[in-house]
Write an enzyme that holds these catalytic residues in place. Structure first.
Site, PDB file in Angstrom:
ATOM      1  N   ASP A 240     -10.583 -11.770  10.703  1.00 17.56           N
ATOM      2  CA  ASP A 240      -9.125 -11.832  10.856  1.00 17.56           C
ATOM      3  C   ASP A 240      -8.589 -10.419  11.043  1.00 17.56           C
ATOM      4  O   ASP A 240      -8.649  -9.590  10.127  1.00 17.56           O
ATOM      5  CB  ASP A 240      -8.503 -12.466   9.605  1.00 17.56           C
ATOM      6  CG  ASP A 240      -7.002 -12.664   9.747  1.00 17.56           C
ATOM      7  OD1 ASP A 240      -6.585 -13.765  10.148  1.00 17.56           O
ATOM      8  OD2 ASP A 240      -6.255 -11.700   9.469  1.00 17.56           O
TER       9      ASP A 240
ATOM     10  N   TYR B 296      -2.874  -3.815  13.035  1.00 17.68           N
ATOM     11  CA  TYR B 296      -3.853  -3.158  12.159  1.00 17.68           C
ATOM     12  C   TYR B 296      -4.504  -1.955  12.853  1.00 17.68           C
ATOM     13  O   TYR B 296      -5.126  -1.116  12.194  1.00 17.68           O
ATOM     14  CB  TYR B 296      -4.957  -4.122  11.699  1.00 17.68           C
ATOM     15  CG  TYR B 296      -4.503  -5.340  10.921  1.00 17.68           C
ATOM     16  CD1 TYR B 296      -3.199  -5.462  10.452  1.00 17.68           C
ATOM     17  CD2 TYR B 296      -5.394  -6.377  10.646  1.00 17.68           C
ATOM     18  CE1 TYR B 296      -2.787  -6.591   9.747  1.00 17.68           C
ATOM     19  CE2 TYR B 296      -4.995  -7.504   9.939  1.00 17.68           C
ATOM     20  CZ  TYR B 296      -3.690  -7.617   9.502  1.00 17.68           C
ATOM     21  OH  TYR B 296      -3.303  -8.739   8.813  1.00 17.68           O
TER      22      TYR B 296
ATOM     23  N   LYS C 120      -3.257 -11.234  16.142  1.00 18.41           N
ATOM     24  CA  LYS C 120      -1.849 -11.623  15.964  1.00 18.41           C
ATOM     25  C   LYS C 120      -0.920 -10.805  16.865  1.00 18.41           C
ATOM     26  O   LYS C 120      -1.159  -9.611  17.095  1.00 18.41           O
ATOM     27  CB  LYS C 120      -1.436 -11.422  14.491  1.00 18.41           C
ATOM     28  CG  LYS C 120      -2.434 -12.015  13.500  1.00 18.41           C
ATOM     29  CD  LYS C 120      -2.011 -11.890  12.055  1.00 18.41           C
ATOM     30  CE  LYS C 120      -3.145 -12.271  11.114  1.00 18.41           C
ATOM     31  NZ  LYS C 120      -3.989 -11.138  10.691  1.00 18.41           N
TER      32      LYS C 120
ATOM     33  N   HIS D  74       2.845 -13.117  14.246  1.00 20.18           N
ATOM     34  CA  HIS D  74       2.545 -12.465  12.963  1.00 20.18           C
ATOM     35  C   HIS D  74       3.648 -12.699  11.924  1.00 20.18           C
ATOM     36  O   HIS D  74       3.358 -12.942  10.753  1.00 20.18           O
ATOM     37  CB  HIS D  74       2.332 -10.961  13.214  1.00 20.18           C
ATOM     38  CG  HIS D  74       1.505 -10.278  12.172  1.00 20.18           C
ATOM     39  ND1 HIS D  74       0.640  -9.251  12.467  1.00 20.18           N
ATOM     40  CD2 HIS D  74       1.412 -10.454  10.833  1.00 20.18           C
ATOM     41  CE1 HIS D  74       0.051  -8.838  11.360  1.00 20.18           C
ATOM     42  NE2 HIS D  74       0.511  -9.543  10.348  1.00 20.18           N
TER      43      HIS D  74
HETATM   44  P1  NAD Z   1      -6.831  -9.382  -0.692  1.00 22.85           P
HETATM   45  O1  NAD Z   1      -6.151 -10.280  -1.662  1.00 22.85           O
HETATM   46  O2  NAD Z   1      -7.990  -9.863   0.090  1.00 22.85           O
HETATM   47  O3  NAD Z   1      -7.170  -8.095  -1.538  1.00 22.85           O
HETATM   48  C1  NAD Z   1      -8.010  -7.098  -1.060  1.00 22.85           C
HETATM   49  C2  NAD Z   1      -8.359  -6.187  -2.220  1.00 22.85           C
HETATM   50  O4  NAD Z   1      -8.973  -6.961  -3.250  1.00 22.85           O
HETATM   51  C3  NAD Z   1      -9.399  -5.161  -1.813  1.00 22.85           C
HETATM   52  O5  NAD Z   1      -8.772  -4.014  -1.315  1.00 22.85           O
HETATM   53  C4  NAD Z   1     -10.123  -4.908  -3.108  1.00 22.85           C
HETATM   54  O6  NAD Z   1      -9.428  -3.931  -3.823  1.00 22.85           O
HETATM   55  C5  NAD Z   1      -9.992  -6.207  -3.838  1.00 22.85           C
HETATM   56  N1  NAD Z   1     -11.249  -7.002  -3.822  1.00 22.85           N
HETATM   57  C6  NAD Z   1     -11.814  -7.645  -2.772  1.00 22.85           C
HETATM   58  N2  NAD Z   1     -12.928  -8.275  -3.162  1.00 22.85           N
HETATM   59  C7  NAD Z   1     -13.062  -8.034  -4.476  1.00 22.85           C
HETATM   60  C8  NAD Z   1     -14.020  -8.403  -5.457  1.00 22.85           C
HETATM   61  N3  NAD Z   1     -15.058  -9.180  -5.151  1.00 22.85           N
HETATM   62  N4  NAD Z   1     -13.853  -7.954  -6.724  1.00 22.85           N
HETATM   63  C9  NAD Z   1     -12.811  -7.186  -7.057  1.00 22.85           C
HETATM   64  N5  NAD Z   1     -11.868  -6.800  -6.182  1.00 22.85           N
HETATM   65  C10 NAD Z   1     -12.008  -7.219  -4.911  1.00 22.85           C
HETATM   66  O7  NAD Z   1      -5.675  -8.808   0.279  1.00 22.85           O
HETATM   67  P2  NAD Z   1      -5.499  -8.555   1.812  1.00 22.85           P
HETATM   68  O8  NAD Z   1      -6.522  -7.668   2.364  1.00 22.85           O
HETATM   69  O9  NAD Z   1      -4.098  -8.148   2.003  1.00 22.85           O
HETATM   70  O10 NAD Z   1      -5.653 -10.018   2.431  1.00 22.85           O
HETATM   71  C11 NAD Z   1      -6.816 -10.460   3.099  1.00 22.85           C
HETATM   72  C12 NAD Z   1      -6.589 -10.514   4.584  1.00 22.85           C
HETATM   73  O11 NAD Z   1      -5.423 -11.273   4.897  1.00 22.85           O
HETATM   74  C13 NAD Z   1      -6.284  -9.155   5.228  1.00 22.85           C
HETATM   75  O12 NAD Z   1      -7.407  -8.324   5.324  1.00 22.85           O
HETATM   76  C14 NAD Z   1      -5.706  -9.597   6.543  1.00 22.85           C
HETATM   77  O13 NAD Z   1      -6.726 -10.014   7.422  1.00 22.85           O
HETATM   78  C15 NAD Z   1      -4.853 -10.776   6.104  1.00 22.85           C
HETATM   79  N6  NAD Z   1      -3.438 -10.410   5.864  1.00 22.85           N
HETATM   80  C16 NAD Z   1      -2.491 -10.974   6.670  1.00 22.85           C
HETATM   81  C17 NAD Z   1      -1.158 -10.676   6.484  1.00 22.85           C
HETATM   82  C18 NAD Z   1      -0.123 -11.323   7.362  1.00 22.85           C
HETATM   83  O14 NAD Z   1       1.043 -10.922   7.326  1.00 22.85           O
HETATM   84  N7  NAD Z   1      -0.502 -12.310   8.154  1.00 22.85           N
HETATM   85  C19 NAD Z   1      -0.758  -9.778   5.490  1.00 22.85           C
HETATM   86  C20 NAD Z   1      -1.740  -9.201   4.680  1.00 22.85           C
HETATM   87  C21 NAD Z   1      -3.079  -9.539   4.872  1.00 22.85           C
END
Ligand code: NAD
Length: 290
Positions: free
Chosen positions: A57, A62, A87, A120
């Site tokens: 994704d 990004y 997106k 998005h």
């Molecule tokens: P997330 O909830 O996946 O959190 C990521 C963070 O969680 C990492 O930086 C790390 O610190 C922690 N983490 C990950 N795996 C872990 C583990 N096993 N143990 C402990 N900590 C851990 O947040 P995100 O990255 O914002 O969301 C995931 C994906 O969603 C993004 O990478 C992106 O592709 C998407 N996203 C989309 C939007 C949108 O507006 N559509 C916004 C934000 C994110």
């Protein structure tokens, strides 16, 4: 390995696929690359593909689609085994812009067609989410995207695009985790046959989900990590998830969630973390992004 073929530890078939309302399907668990630095993206996505991820994704905003594209190209994985989402950014909703933006994303990704293309954000102050969605329907019909959907759409935005086009998005990707349950959005999607994708599935590390007793107790009961308990909670609710990490051990951990299940009481205890008034949100409100 002299032939150049890589050994993949996990076959794609191990990750369940979710049927979409257009007949396509998506791996329920993937890898999200928000905030993965562009110069590191190829390396991290390549490693994720080696570990067994097949669903990536990304988004134009990004700034790392080229890295995703290079990792895809060098992986040797057949195109039809990969599922790539990107997106449309907020300033490109109108006129010829959506098509130009899509072509630019495809160029950066090195693909002829993206598997899922999303609007998005609804950008309500600009009142052009219907225009953006109408363009995506045309882009899908032209073959540039296999499936189309939206992100951060509230029920009123979903009503608008459905009324204007009659096309239900395949997915709505929203901030969704135990502290932000998105009840109204989920009800709309269930009623109309759209799937829900959870961004920030682990609360982006900003909300201490892992310290919550409901999560910690479920993890202890199954001998798993709190992150695995939360990912499993998503999967059992039917959410599509793509947690982000740049650490190899976490990438592996986040994929090792298919050999145990939370029981109903554990799921209910985690459900109860949602304050229901929106205060569990860690990211931006769709009404504040333009
Ligand atoms: P997330 O909830 O996946 O959190 C990521 C963070 O969680 C990492 O930086 C790390 O610190 C922690 N983490 C990950 N795996 C872990 C583990 N096993 N143990 C402990 N900590 C851990 O947040 P995100 O990255 O914002 O969301 C995931 C994906 O969603 C993004 O990478 C992106 O592709 C998407 N996203 C989309 C939007 C949108 O507006 N559509 C916004 C934000 C994110």
């Amino acid at each position: 390995m002299g032939s150049g073929a890589r050994v993949y530890h996990r076959r794609m078939a191990d990750i369940p696929r979710i049927e979409l309302n257009d007949g396509n399907s998506i791996p329920q668990l993937g890898y999200g690359v928000f905030q993965v630095p562009p110069e590191e993206t190829e390396r991290h996505v390549s490693r994720a593909l080696e570990i067994g991820y097949r669903h990536i994704d990304t988004a134009a905003i990004y700034g790392n689609e080229e890295g995703v594209g290079r990792a895809i190209a060098s992986s040797g994985i057949p195109r039809d085994e990969l599922f790539i989402t990107t997106k449309l950014w907020n300033d490109r909703h109108e006129g010829e812009e959506p098509r130009a933006a899509t072509e630019e994303s495809l160029e950066r990704l090195g693909l002829e067609q993206v598997d899922l293309y999303l609007v998005h954000w609804p950008t309500p102050r600009r009142s052009n989410h219907v225009q953006a969605w109408t363009s995506l329907v045309g882009l899908r019909d032209a073959g540039l995207a296999r499936s189309i959907g939206v992100s951060n759409f509230e029920p009123e935005h979903l009503d608008d695009i459905l009324a204007a086009t009659g096309v239900v998005p395949a997915v709505n990707q929203v901030e969704l985790h135990p502290a932000h349950g998105q009840r109204a959005v989920k009800e709309w999607c269930a009623r109309h046959g759209a799937r829900v994708e959870a961004w920030g599935p682990l609360g982006q590390g900003k909300y201490d989900l892992f310290g919550e007793p409901a999560v910690a107790e479920a993890a202890a009961a199954h001998g798993i990590t709190p992150a695995q308990a939360v990912i499993r909670w998503h999967l059992q609710h039917g959410h599509i998830v793509f947690p982000k990490s740049v650490r190899e051990e976490r990438l592996r951990e986040n994929l090792e969630v298919f050999d145990f299940a939370l029981d109903d009481a554990e799921v209910a205890a985690i459900d109860a973390l949602d304050p229901l008034d929106g205060t569990g949100r860690v990211g931006s409100s769709p009404y504040d992004v333009h």
